[in-house]
Motif scaffolding. Sequence first.
Motif, short mmCIF file in Angstrom:
data_model
loop_
_atom_site.label_atom_id
_atom_site.label_comp_id
_atom_site.label_asym_id
_atom_site.label_seq_id
_atom_site.Cartn_x
_atom_site.Cartn_y
_atom_site.Cartn_z
N TRP A 65 25.66 -22.83 3.66
CA TRP A 65 25.08 -23.26 2.39
C TRP A 65 26.20 -23.74 1.47
CZ3 TRP A 65 21.37 -18.52 1.49
CH2 TRP A 65 20.25 -18.69 2.31
N HIS A 125 15.44 -31.14 7.98
CA HIS A 125 14.21 -31.83 8.38
C HIS A 125 13.11 -31.56 7.35
CE1 HIS A 125 16.20 -32.51 12.20
NE2 HIS A 125 16.49 -31.22 12.23
N TYR A 132 5.24 -27.67 8.98
CA TYR A 132 5.19 -26.32 9.53
C TYR A 132 5.17 -25.22 8.47
CZ TYR A 132 5.37 -28.20 14.17
OH TYR A 132 5.05 -28.86 15.31
N SER A 141 9.43 -14.58 5.17
CA SER A 141 10.60 -15.34 4.73
C SER A 141 10.57 -15.58 3.22
CB SER A 141 10.64 -16.68 5.45
OG SER A 141 11.60 -17.52 4.87
N CYS B 76 12.95 -16.75 8.87
CA CYS B 76 12.62 -18.14 9.21
C CYS B 76 11.33 -18.58 8.50
CB CYS B 76 12.47 -18.28 10.73
SG CYS B 76 12.08 -19.97 11.20
N PRO B 77 11.38 -19.62 7.68
CA PRO B 77 10.20 -20.00 6.90
C PRO B 77 9.09 -20.66 7.71
CG PRO B 77 12.01 -21.51 6.44
CD PRO B 77 12.56 -20.44 7.32
N LYS B 95 10.07 -26.88 15.39
CA LYS B 95 9.69 -26.30 14.10
C LYS B 95 10.89 -26.04 13.18
CE LYS B 95 5.64 -23.67 15.65
NZ LYS B 95 5.14 -22.30 15.84
N CYS B 96 12.10 -26.11 13.74
CA CYS B 96 13.28 -25.78 12.94
C CYS B 96 13.52 -26.86 11.89
CB CYS B 96 14.52 -25.66 13.84
SG CYS B 96 16.03 -25.32 12.90
N ILE B 97 13.68 -26.44 10.64
CA ILE B 97 13.87 -27.41 9.54
C ILE B 97 15.34 -27.47 9.10
CG2 ILE B 97 11.51 -27.11 8.72
CD1 ILE B 97 12.67 -25.39 6.41
N LEU B 98 16.19 -26.72 9.78
CA LEU B 98 17.62 -26.66 9.46
C LEU B 98 17.86 -26.27 7.99
CD1 LEU B 98 20.34 -26.92 10.83
CD2 LEU B 98 20.41 -29.32 10.22
N CYS B 99 17.21 -25.17 7.59
CA CYS B 99 17.49 -24.64 6.26
C CYS B 99 18.72 -23.72 6.31
CB CYS B 99 16.29 -23.88 5.70
SG CYS B 99 15.85 -22.38 6.61
N SER B 100 19.11 -23.33 7.53
CA SER B 100 20.31 -22.51 7.78
C SER B 100 20.19 -21.08 7.27
CB SER B 100 21.58 -23.14 7.17
OG SER B 100 21.69 -24.48 7.53
N TYR B 101 18.98 -20.67 6.88
CA TYR B 101 18.83 -19.28 6.39
C TYR B 101 19.16 -18.29 7.51
CZ TYR B 101 16.66 -15.73 3.29
OH TYR B 101 16.42 -14.66 2.46
N MET B 103 21.24 -18.63 9.89
CA MET B 103 22.69 -18.56 10.12
C MET B 103 23.35 -17.61 9.12
SD MET B 103 23.34 -22.58 10.81
CE MET B 103 25.09 -22.51 11.10
N TYR B 112 24.34 -21.35 15.58
CA TYR B 112 25.11 -22.54 15.25
C TYR B 112 24.17 -23.74 15.27
CZ TYR B 112 24.73 -23.51 20.22
OH TYR B 112 24.23 -23.76 21.47
N THR B 117 20.47 -32.05 18.61
CA THR B 117 19.10 -31.95 18.09
C THR B 117 19.09 -31.75 16.57
OG1 THR B 117 19.11 -29.57 18.45
CG2 THR B 117 18.23 -30.95 20.23
N MET B 118 20.25 -31.46 16.00
CA MET B 118 20.38 -31.09 14.59
C MET B 118 19.39 -29.97 14.23
SD MET B 118 22.97 -32.44 13.52
CE MET B 118 23.02 -32.01 11.80
N THR B 119 19.33 -29.00 15.12
CA THR B 119 18.57 -27.78 14.83
C THR B 119 19.46 -26.59 15.20
OG1 THR B 119 17.57 -27.88 17.03
CG2 THR B 119 16.27 -28.77 15.22
#
Lengths: 396, 187
Positions: A65, A125, A132, A141, B76-77, B95-101, B103, B112, B117-119
């Motif tokens: 972040w 994304h 979703y 969450s 995971c949201p 379904k992954c939105i890459l919010c990085s929560y 991580m 990582y 795929t940038m996920t």
Amino acid sequence: MKIGPLNIPLREDFSLKSILNFEKTPVNMLVAVSVVAMLAMLVIGVSLYLMHGHHAYNVTREHPWGLLIAVYIFFVVSSTGFCIVGSLGDVFGFKDFTMISKRAIFGSIVTILAGFTVIAFEIGHPVTMMIYNVLSPGLTSAIWWMGTLYGLYLTFMIIEFYFLLNNDMKKAKIFGLTGLLVGLAAHSNLGSVFGFLNARTISQGVFYPTYFILTAFITGIFLSFIIMGFRYKLNFNEKTKKLLEGLAKIQGLLISILIFFVTWKLLTDMYGGMPNRAEVAEHILGSGSFWTEVILAMVLPLLIILKDFGKSPVLMFWASLSGMVGIFFMRYNLVHDTQLKPLQMMKVREYQLPPEWIHYFPSATEIMISLGGLGLCVLLYYVGTKAFNLDEEEGH
Amino acid sequence: MARYGMALDYKNCINCKACEVACKEENGVLMGADKHRIWVGVNEISGEYPLLDIVSHSFQPSQCQHCDEAPCQMVCPTNATYYDEFHVVRVDSDKCILCSYCMNACPYDARYVDDRTMTVDKCTFCSDTRLARGETTTACQNTCPTKVRTFGDLDDPESEISELLRTREHFSLKANLGTKPKLFYLT
């Protein structure tokens, strides 16, 4: 102006020409040029992001972040703060504060829109998120609750603003109260995004969900001074002086409570030398950005309020500008400090030292998108002042 | 259905990194990618010559701990992180939105971003490769020359891993966080 069944009272003289028509004072010209420059940066920053994705940012596996999360928090805190200040008059009925309600509620809408713009380029994304979030909600969450509640909050704020414009104070009060409650819930959920991080002992716990509400109120008052300062060009009438004096007194109390909170947070963090927590707290105390936050957002404004108990609105305007810079550092520090300590402390490659502190400095793209968010926020607010009558209607 | 876990006789690890290579080969992990899916942590010898603390030198193979109470799954949201039928913690990249929560929430730094795929990606216990083909071993376990890893069904009292956990002392990483990891380090 009538749009379908809606009656949106736009100003008679509102047009593209009226937007471009402003008093050409040096300050106004500086603000105008800065806003255009910041919007250009937004375009460049977003283009770089679209070409290179997250590689255009300096975020890493260890520090996922970065600045954009801090700026998103900065904007949504501002929005919640505006909402609280706006509610003092039209929801809770404090007559002295009614004159700022409409302007503050409009401020809450533009700041959250700026926040949503910035976060759209941080979430990898965003379209998948919208799909979703509904089809497969993660109810455990904090991010899901925060995002969903902020979406609802924005809707309520827009409805409240519509009724304020139409002087339907009864309905404005109902939607204002609902929006305030949803906004406070959303905002404390944003605090819990950090508070739920059991792996990050410096942030974990009840502190952030409550501290976020307190600092939102403080931010809202700083911003109120800034927007009223621009509205009246620092030449306040008696009614506005009374409003600002009241806000300054509340601000004095809130900043004192904040100093009390932060002092005890750091003392409890350091007490007993708890691994991962005490060392991070000591590291924070040694960082310049923490002291920037303390001086600009807490010490300076508090000293100016204490000087004559909030009777100098012009000085408070300048203190509020300093306060907002401090609040930005507060958000940046919150995000960065949470991630200071590596979660895995062993070296994994030869010729490598074991990890120590995580370093991060935002990339040019992150900085450009962040400034672009600020430019967008100022532009939307300015267009709003041209489109709507944000002053209190006579007789109300 | 089996509930898979792994026991690591970590003191036998010689840091040859064959496990990392096998994992990359089996699961199509990017070559040269650092600390993707699995890695071996190194505790260097502490002290100064000649008073070197020899016992401080150790290798600690690590990866996703496949926690029974996984923080990454809770935060995971979009429920992109889920438990599959083997109770393995998996990521649905659609379904992954890459919010990085996740991580930030994972106490083990096991996640990582997969640049293709940038996920977010992580160890899957070879669920979509070897387990999907009906095998009951992981690539890292299969290749280990000193047999550090024992993979098996924790719910089967007759399995080798259950026997090991009954008869050998063991610990879990950051057990105080209550994540209930399914990686067990044998002492």
